[in-house]
Design a protein around this motif. Structure first.
Motif, PDB file in Angstrom:
ATOM      1  N   THR A 266      36.250  42.660  72.320  1.00 18.07           N
ATOM      2  CA  THR A 266      36.333  43.337  73.607  1.00 18.07           C
ATOM      3  C   THR A 266      37.670  43.025  74.262  1.00 18.07           C
ATOM      4  OG1 THR A 266      35.253  43.695  75.748  1.00 18.07           O
ATOM      5  CG2 THR A 266      35.282  41.459  74.929  1.00 18.07           C
ATOM      6  N   SER A 268      39.241  43.654  78.304  1.00 21.88           N
ATOM      7  CA  SER A 268      38.885  44.106  79.649  1.00 21.88           C
ATOM      8  C   SER A 268      40.017  43.797  80.611  1.00 21.88           C
ATOM      9  CB  SER A 268      37.608  43.410  80.135  1.00 21.88           C
ATOM     10  OG  SER A 268      36.517  43.683  79.284  1.00 21.88           O
ATOM     11  N   ASP A 289      37.972  48.942  80.081  1.00 24.54           N
ATOM     12  CA  ASP A 289      37.309  48.132  79.064  1.00 24.54           C
ATOM     13  C   ASP A 289      37.352  48.859  77.736  1.00 24.54           C
ATOM     14  OD1 ASP A 289      35.641  45.869  80.667  1.00 24.54           O
ATOM     15  OD2 ASP A 289      35.564  47.760  81.779  1.00 24.54           O
ATOM     16  N   ILE A 291      35.267  48.064  74.252  1.00 20.36           N
ATOM     17  CA  ILE A 291      34.210  47.190  73.739  1.00 20.36           C
ATOM     18  C   ILE A 291      33.746  47.763  72.405  1.00 20.36           C
ATOM     19  CG2 ILE A 291      32.009  46.102  74.265  1.00 20.36           C
ATOM     20  CD1 ILE A 291      32.499  46.818  77.223  1.00 20.36           C
ATOM     21  N   SER A 292      33.854  46.996  71.351  1.00 24.27           N
ATOM     22  CA  SER A 292      33.702  47.540  70.000  1.00 24.27           C
ATOM     23  C   SER A 292      32.277  47.968  69.684  1.00 24.27           C
ATOM     24  CB  SER A 292      34.171  46.519  68.959  1.00 24.27           C
ATOM     25  OG  SER A 292      33.276  45.427  68.891  1.00 24.27           O
ATOM     26  N   PHE A 305      29.678  44.842  69.762  1.00 27.56           N
ATOM     27  CA  PHE A 305      29.891  43.672  70.596  1.00 27.56           C
ATOM     28  C   PHE A 305      28.627  43.362  71.388  1.00 27.56           C
ATOM     29  CE2 PHE A 305      31.417  41.434  74.386  1.00 27.56           C
ATOM     30  CZ  PHE A 305      32.247  40.471  73.813  1.00 27.56           C
ATOM     31  N   ALA A 307      27.587  41.380  74.761  1.00 31.15           N
ATOM     32  CA  ALA A 307      28.138  40.751  75.968  1.00 31.15           C
ATOM     33  C   ALA A 307      27.331  39.542  76.422  1.00 31.15           C
ATOM     34  CB  ALA A 307      28.241  41.781  77.095  1.00 31.15           C
TER      35      ALA A 307
END
Length: 428
Positions: A266, A268, A289, A291-292, A305, A307
């Motif tokens: 990720t 951000s 962001d 985010i994979s 991903f 979190a």
């Protein structure tokens, strides 16, 4: 190593009982602190989560009361207990334990301080809240009635200046409907180390670096369900100089998901510029962001991903998407008519990072039928919010969100909707 949940639960209950001290022990107490807060929230939601959640219309009140006792023994030890009562009115259907928990222990820990080399080292054991950095990965989860807490141990070593190091091994607490029945999960273990507020060579810039470990049984992604053992290493650069402020963070994840390898990431950012000379002191901000997601199902590698334990809601108070397999862009402007009054207007566009992966609804649920579609465009939302610090102890807030689904969700029933909430928060 992760701690056994039975031992954590026993320690937490013992700590709660320890605060009821016999009369002969009262002279050991140097200070008894009592306090709490009350929060009342009205929420109205039409077609929540882009119309993929139910009911389609929900108007409800959330009532939350927290009371705490902080008992100090000399200058080096303390025992802290905090109770929470979260109730709802008008909820469509059966509310979850995070919203309806009649009375339970939110925190109950003992803490003592040592000073190796003259630097404070605080050791804490019991039920406690955790929050690190910008709360992107570890947060108290303020949105629901019952905040997030963990059972376990933590050490905090305060180093030179504001720099500090945290090491912890915990299990998340699962709120349940009822009274005094919340237990730490036997299916999840969480551990790690976080070094915060590291000075850098650049003026106004500081850094965080961290390692976070997660072991989760029967974890679910679009690629299936399996045991998840995930490791996260990351860094954050943040600061302010003159009118500019910035907050950048990146993390890499590796580990195993069943027999597959985990390779996820990720990036951000949240940066802004405050024009103090203009009327209303506007801050022009930009959040972004990446985010994979998982690029190919069944290839022996999971790219989605996780979190971990993020702040919720994440992208807006409407909580329309989980931070997984996402590209996010949010320009916004904040104005301050007075020092105690702020208003914010923003637009938020959302896309899937990997077309082959699913759209993930909060908290981290792969929505059936959304993987492998032709379009990456999830949708957009307009956000208007305001906050007023009425007194030092009373805060008032309001949020309105209008969201519209994109092509990636319309095929599975995505619909436009609205969200409104009004909050009054009183501390005492």
């Amino acid at each position: 190593m992760p701690l056994r949940p039975q031992a954590l639960q026993a320690a937490t209950m013992a700590l709660a009982a320890a605060t009821c001290l016999p009369a002969h022990a009262q002279d050991l107490i140097d200070r008894l602190g009592l306090g709490g807060d009350f929060r009342e929230v009205y929420e109205s939601s039409r077609h929540p989560v882009f119309g993929l959640d139910r009911p389609s219309q929900d108007d409800r009140f959330l009532h939350r009361l927290q009371l705490h006792s902080d008992i100090r023994f000399g200058t080096t030890s303390r025992a802290y207990v905090e109770l929470v009562s979260g109730r709802t009115s008008g909820w469509g259907g059966a509310p979850a334990g995070t919203q309806d928990d009649s009375l339970d222990i939110l925190q109950a820990f003992a803490e003592t301080r040592f000073t190796p080399g003259g630097q404070p080292l605080d050791l804490r054991a019991g039920r406690q809240e955790l929050s690190f950095g910008s709360s992107r990965l570890v947060s108290v989860r303020e949105g629901p009635n019952v905040r997030r807490s963990f059972d376990g141990v933590r050490g905090t070593w305060t180093l030179a200046g504001p720099m500090r190091a945290d090491v912890f091994a915990v299990r998340p607490v699962a709120p349940r409907v009822g009274s005094f029945n919340d237990r730490s999960s036997d299916a999840e273990a969480f551990w790690g180390a976080y070094l915060a507020d590291i000075p850098t060579a650049l003026s106004g810039m500081r850094a965080d670096i961290y390692y976070l470990g997660l072991n989760r049984a029967n974890a679910g992604f679009a690629d299936g369900r399996a045991q998840e053992r995930r490791h996260t290493v990351g860094a954050r650069l943040f600061g302010k100089t003159g009118a500019a402020d910035w907050n950048f963070e990146g993390a890499w994840q590796f580990g195993r998901f069943g027999t597959a390898d985990i390779r996820a990431w990720t990036l951000s950012s949240d940066s802004g510029y405050t024009a103090a000379a203009l009327p209303l002191r506007p801050r022009f901000g930009l959040k972004a962001d990446a985010i994979s997601g998982d690029r190919r199902a069944g290839d022996g590698r999971l790219g989605t991903f996780n979190a971990l334990y993020p702040k919720l809601p994440y992208f807006s108070e409407a909580n329309v998407a989980a931070p997984a397999n996402l590209l996010d862009l949010q320009p916004n402007i904040t104005v301050s008519p007075r020092s105690d009054l702020q208003f914010n207007l923003g637009w938020n566009g959302l896309w899937k990072q990997a077309r082959a992966d699913a759209f993930y609804a909060p908290p981290l649920v792969a929505v059936a039928g959304t993987a492998g579609l032709g379009s990456r465009y999830i949708g957009q939302q307009w956000v208007v919010s305001g906050s007023w610090a009425a007194t030092k102890r009373v805060a008032v807030g309001a949020n309105y969100v209008h969201f519209q689904p994109g092509a990636a969700l319309r095929g599975v029933g995505g619909r436009a909707g609205d969200f409104l909430n009004l909050t009054v928060h009183v501390k005492f």
